[in-house]
Scaffold this motif. Sequence first.
Motif, short mmCIF file in Angstrom:
data_model
loop_
_atom_site.label_atom_id
_atom_site.label_comp_id
_atom_site.label_asym_id
_atom_site.label_seq_id
_atom_site.Cartn_x
_atom_site.Cartn_y
_atom_site.Cartn_z
N ILE A 269 0.87 -1.88 -0.19
CA ILE A 269 -0.29 0.17 -0.07
C ILE A 269 1.18 1.39 -0.10
N GLU A 270 0.35 1.81 -0.87
CA GLU A 270 1.74 3.57 -1.73
C GLU A 270 0.55 4.89 -0.82
N ALA A 271 -1.08 4.34 -0.73
CA ALA A 271 -1.08 5.84 0.15
C ALA A 271 -3.08 4.73 0.62
N GLU A 272 -3.36 5.67 1.18
CA GLU A 272 -5.08 5.22 2.41
C GLU A 272 -5.18 5.56 2.95
N ASP A 273 -6.80 6.01 2.87
CA ASP A 273 -7.17 6.41 3.13
C ASP A 273 -8.59 6.17 3.73
N THR A 274 -9.53 6.68 4.64
CA THR A 274 -10.64 5.62 5.06
C THR A 274 -11.13 4.57 3.75
N SER A 275 -11.81 5.16 2.46
CA SER A 275 -12.21 4.38 1.45
C SER A 275 -11.38 4.49 -0.03
N THR A 276 -10.48 4.58 -0.03
CA THR A 276 -9.68 5.19 -0.66
C THR A 276 -7.89 4.29 -0.16
N LYS B 220 -11.99 -2.77 3.30
CA LYS B 220 -12.73 -1.27 3.40
C LYS B 220 -14.13 -1.10 3.33
N ALA B 221 -14.50 -2.06 1.96
CA ALA B 221 -15.98 -1.53 2.12
C ALA B 221 -16.78 -2.08 2.95
N LYS B 222 -16.72 -2.75 3.50
CA LYS B 222 -17.31 -3.48 4.78
C LYS B 222 -16.99 -2.92 5.72
N ALA B 223 -16.02 -2.42 5.91
CA ALA B 223 -16.05 -1.36 7.32
C ALA B 223 -16.66 0.37 6.80
N ASN B 224 -16.28 0.76 5.73
CA ASN B 224 -16.98 2.08 5.37
C ASN B 224 -18.21 1.84 4.59
N GLY B 225 -18.67 1.05 3.59
CA GLY B 225 -19.89 0.97 3.01
C GLY B 225 -18.97 0.94 1.07
N ALA B 226 -18.50 1.48 1.02
CA ALA B 226 -17.79 1.26 -0.29
C ALA B 226 -16.39 1.64 -0.60
N ALA B 227 -15.58 1.47 -1.05
CA ALA B 227 -14.18 1.46 -0.97
C ALA B 227 -14.02 1.54 -2.79
N ILE B 228 -12.80 2.35 -3.57
CA ILE B 228 -12.01 2.35 -4.27
C ILE B 228 -10.56 2.13 -4.23
N VAL B 229 -10.34 0.86 -4.59
CA VAL B 229 -8.57 0.81 -4.84
C VAL B 229 -8.06 1.12 -6.25
N GLY B 230 -6.52 1.35 -6.36
CA GLY B 230 -5.81 1.55 -7.04
C GLY B 230 -4.82 1.03 -7.29
N VAL B 231 -4.62 0.01 -8.90
CA VAL B 231 -2.80 -0.07 -8.71
C VAL B 231 -2.64 0.37 -9.92
N LYS B 232 -1.10 0.33 -9.25
CA LYS B 232 0.11 0.07 -10.40
C LYS B 232 0.91 -0.66 -10.24
#
Length: 368
Positions: free
Chosen positions: A73-80, A104-116
């Motif tokens: 993980i390089e960057a993390e927030d509540t849902s991203t 993350k979605a289970k904890a916050n309802g929804a989540a977006i994960v980006g990958v490089k």
Amino acid sequence: MTLPNKYDWKKLQLFCQEVFEKAGVLKKNAEIVADSLIQADLRGVDSHGVVRTAIYVERIEKNMINPFADPEIEAEDTSTVLVNGNNNLGAVVGTKAVEIAMEKAKANGAAIVGVKGSNHFGTGAFYTLKAIEKDMILLVMSNASQTMPPTGGKRPFIGTNPLAIGVPAGKEAPFILDMATSVVARGKIIVASQKGQDIPLGWAVDKNGKPTTNADDALEGAVLPVGGPKGYAISMFIDILAGVLTGAGFGKYVHNMYENWDEPQNVGHIFIAIDINRFIPIELFKERIDRYISEIKAEPKADGVEEILIPGEIEFRKVIERKKNGIELPEKVAAELDNIGQRYGVDLAKAVFSKNEFVNQEEVINKC
């Protein structure tokens, strides 16, 4: 020597897993990659199945993939979250990312994960099935190397950038959309080339931008976007999200795994997970989605149509059929696998399908 063309799915998965382990992949990761390939073949998406084993192994052998690097993980927030795959195998990176998205979605309802920093990750359906098991909706997008021209162009600039969506159901089969933004996935043209078959007119153009039915000429040229400018626009949008936004490659900076032996692919992905329970109780949702699906399937049928199907239903049935009757491999693919197996001391013959072997039908259905 003519090789058998039908293989038992479990044994073929184990064969691939052992090959990847012998090639230097950690056992847990080899299991993931082999599972990804077999799930594609079971669903009838042969272009993303064990046919990809050879190129994955070759890129590992030539240090174009790093099977020892953990995604981080390089960057993390509540849902991203932004995940750097560190050039590990795409299915390994994608699995890590979808696990994070669901947590993350289970904890916050929804989540977006980006990958490089990823590689070819198989089918999007492989990941949607993981979310369906957890009663979540999942959207998956990935960019890919240049194989498709922009509308009005004649040479490849963008990839066949896929979109997958998975929605759980109750008694009905789940809704699973898994599509390339091209008329057809380039992998299907690869399979046609391996079989020495022509392709339908409208799938692709040759290197001069002329329509072609010759699979080899199509591979030298470009596949065409589905729906013309609409498919081109969707593919470009996916490249923006999965590539530009995440810091991964985009356009010509997503490197072709078959042609570029100097640089990692640097593929980008996006996973969007939604916890259904945050909107409506899951059992009520499943009742409603079942009703929705059953009402669609009960609609009056056009002439010559026996049944109205929902996205993913054909593949759902294909899984049952292939688990019962074996996975059929083209002779060239079987020969490739046999050759790899001989190099690594893994016997493909042990994966040959036998009609006499007992199949637990209940297990087959439950695992589809």
